[in-house]
Design an enzyme around this catalytic site. Structure first.
Site, PDB file in Angstrom:
ATOM      1  N   ASN A   1       0.854  -1.034   0.132  1.00 35.03           N
ATOM      2  CA  ASN A   1      -0.082  -0.049   0.037  1.00 35.03           C
ATOM      3  C   ASN A   1       0.964   1.150   0.066  1.00 35.03           C
ATOM      4  OD1 ASN A   1       0.913  -0.143   2.616  1.00 35.03           O
ATOM      5  ND2 ASN A   1      -0.901   0.783   3.523  1.00 35.03           N
TER       6      ASN A   1
ATOM      7  N   CYS B   1       1.914   3.572   1.959  1.00 38.25           N
ATOM      8  CA  CYS B   1       2.659   3.721   3.245  1.00 38.25           C
ATOM      9  C   CYS B   1       3.636   2.782   3.293  1.00 38.25           C
ATOM     10  CB  CYS B   1       1.813   4.039   4.197  1.00 38.25           C
ATOM     11  SG  CYS B   1       0.492   5.595   4.199  1.00 38.25           S
ATOM     12  N   GLY B   2       3.411   1.638   2.732  1.00 41.15           N
ATOM     13  CA  GLY B   2       4.537   0.583   2.801  1.00 41.15           C
ATOM     14  C   GLY B   2       4.243  -0.532   3.979  1.00 41.15           C
ATOM     15  N   GLU B   3       3.279  -0.339   4.684  1.00 43.86           N
ATOM     16  CA  GLU B   3       3.032  -1.425   5.677  1.00 43.86           C
ATOM     17  C   GLU B   3       2.457  -2.418   5.395  1.00 43.86           C
ATOM     18  OE1 GLU B   3      -0.311   1.635   6.443  1.00 43.86           O
ATOM     19  OE2 GLU B   3       1.646   1.543   5.728  1.00 43.86           O
TER      20      GLU B   3
ATOM     21  N   THR C   1       0.214   6.420  11.136  1.00 37.55           N
ATOM     22  CA  THR C   1      -0.948   7.153  11.759  1.00 37.55           C
ATOM     23  C   THR C   1      -0.401   8.615  11.931  1.00 37.55           C
ATOM     24  OG1 THR C   1       0.081   6.643  13.933  1.00 37.55           O
ATOM     25  CG2 THR C   1      -1.153   4.929  12.958  1.00 37.55           C
TER      26      THR C   1
ATOM     27  N   THR D   1      -2.195  11.261  10.647  1.00 41.23           N
ATOM     28  CA  THR D   1      -3.595  11.839  10.980  1.00 41.23           C
ATOM     29  C   THR D   1      -4.131  11.533  12.061  1.00 41.23           C
ATOM     30  OG1 THR D   1      -3.766  12.495   8.763  1.00 41.23           O
ATOM     31  CG2 THR D   1      -5.589  12.797  10.060  1.00 41.23           C
TER      32      THR D   1
END
Length: 384
Positions: free
Chosen positions: A75, A77-79, A222, A224
């Site tokens: 995704n 963000c890479g996680e 995380t 936001t």
């Protein structure tokens, strides 16, 4: 991010060449000097923070559904490494909410993990999907990613400096317990609702675990969420102890880490003059007027050397079945060689990927520290 293989890293170590292969027909299109290519990747990351790198072999060694094909992307963000048409379903536990009197309340945390797994599985159950291919892939594997935020806050509440062996040990113990409890909750759901449809041939089956979800844990940035929750972001250290947040319409909002300000007040040192000194650099490590205990307890991202960041990422990654979003912050003075060293160290540790951010390389950003606003925070995403 750039996809990197073990073969490429072996070629880098040997000073050899690397073949560029067309994935459609397997044909060799070109040969490049491996060290030169890694240097070019590092040069661009040094200059702009992009690209990150993803170690594809490390990702696929922990592929939860190898019979369905290799994982080739994550995704944004890479996680969360994903197969084609899979979707991202994440939730994060606010860790500092489970500390009382300087101790982690393990039983309360366990209950929250069980609730989080049930909640995320319910999201899939009632979800409405834009395309049938997405629904088939998502319901077939039922991947969820329960993660954490507020790790830096938790460490302060426990009296543990982020850049210490105790912090690394705490990360490993904490995430190991969360993963075990999440798998237990997923197994309980499987007893009631059945395992995920692609269970046969999965990593869970090979481990003797009958799970409702092909994956259960992940660490998102995380950015936001943590603002809404009023805690530190993900597993990151504090970016700065006093900083300026740029918001809509050009407004500039000065902020101070609440736990740091409270520590100064308890020491009888809270003053606007001292906060102005802190705001000039964002850090307190160099201020002799501040007690050593406070200086040790409140390191910022720039105070921690690259290997120290990797220590925390590695501790979490070993207990996460998806991946970890974590920025490896480097000072503005860091060299291209420093970036390369982070890449090779991350690969040696078996991490699934890494993102490096050298201070000041992005220009204007959401967070600023330094009296002239020259030092800026990374964007709200990071490497695995």
């Amino acid at each position: 991010s750039v996809g990197i293989s073990d073969a490429f890293m072996r070629a880098v170590a040997a000073g050899g060449h690397f073949e560029l292969v067309n994935p459609r027909d397997g044909g060799v299109m070109a040969e490049l000097d491996a060290r030169g290519l890694l240097r070019e990747i590092a040069q661009n990351a040094w200059a702009s923070g992009d690209p990150g790198v993803i170690f594809l072999d490390a990702v696929n060694r922990e592929n939860p559904t190898p019979a369905l094909g290799p994982l080739e992307a994550t995704n944004p963000c890479g996680e969360l490494p994903l197969l084609p048409n899979e979707s991202c379903n994440l939730g994060s536990i606010r860790l500092d909410a489970f500390v009382a009197d300087g101790r982690i309340e393990w039983e309360r945390l366990d209950a929250c993990v069980e609730l989080g797994v049930r909640f995320l599985d319910d999201v899939i159950e009632i979800g409405r999907f834009p395309y049938p291919e997405i629904e088939t892939a998502t319901r077939g594997n039922r991947k969820i990613g329960l993660g954490v935020m507020g790790f830096a806050d938790l460490l302060v509440d426990l009296g543990i400096p982020y850049d210490s062996p105790d912090a690394v040990a705490t990360a490993a113990e904490l995430m190991g317990r969360i993963r075990a409890r999440a798998e237990r909750a997923s197994a309980a759901l499987a007893e009631k609702r059945g395992p995920f449809p692609n269970f046969r041939g999965s990593a869970a089956e090979s481990r003797g675990l009958r799970l409702r979800n092909a994956t259960v844990t992940s660490i998102a940035p995380t950015g936001t969420l943590s603002i809404l929750a009023g805690c530190s972001g993900g597993i990151e250290p504090y970016f700065a102890l006093a900083f300026v947040r740029n918001v809509l319409d050009g407004a500039r909002l000065p902020e101070t880490v609440p736990r740091f300000e409270a520590a100064l007040e308890r020491a009888g040192l809270a003053s606007e003059d001292l906060l102005a000194e802190v705001r000039a650099t964002g850090s307190v490590r160099h201020l002799a007027a501040v007690p050593e205990a406070i200086r040790r307890l409140f390191p910022t991202a720039a105070d921690i050397p690259g290997p120290g960041h990797l220590d925390i990422q590695e501790a979490f990654q070993r207990q996460v079945d998806n991946a970890v979003s974590k920025t490896i912050n480097l000072p503005e003075s860091a060299s291209v060689e420093d970036v390369e060293a982070i890449y090779t160290d991350a690969h040696r540790r078996g991490l699934k990927g890494v993102t490096v951010f050298r201070e000041g390389c992005k220009g204007a950003a959401v967070l600023e520290r330094g009296s002239d606003g020259a030092l800026v925070a990374p964007p709200d995403f990071a490497g695995t």
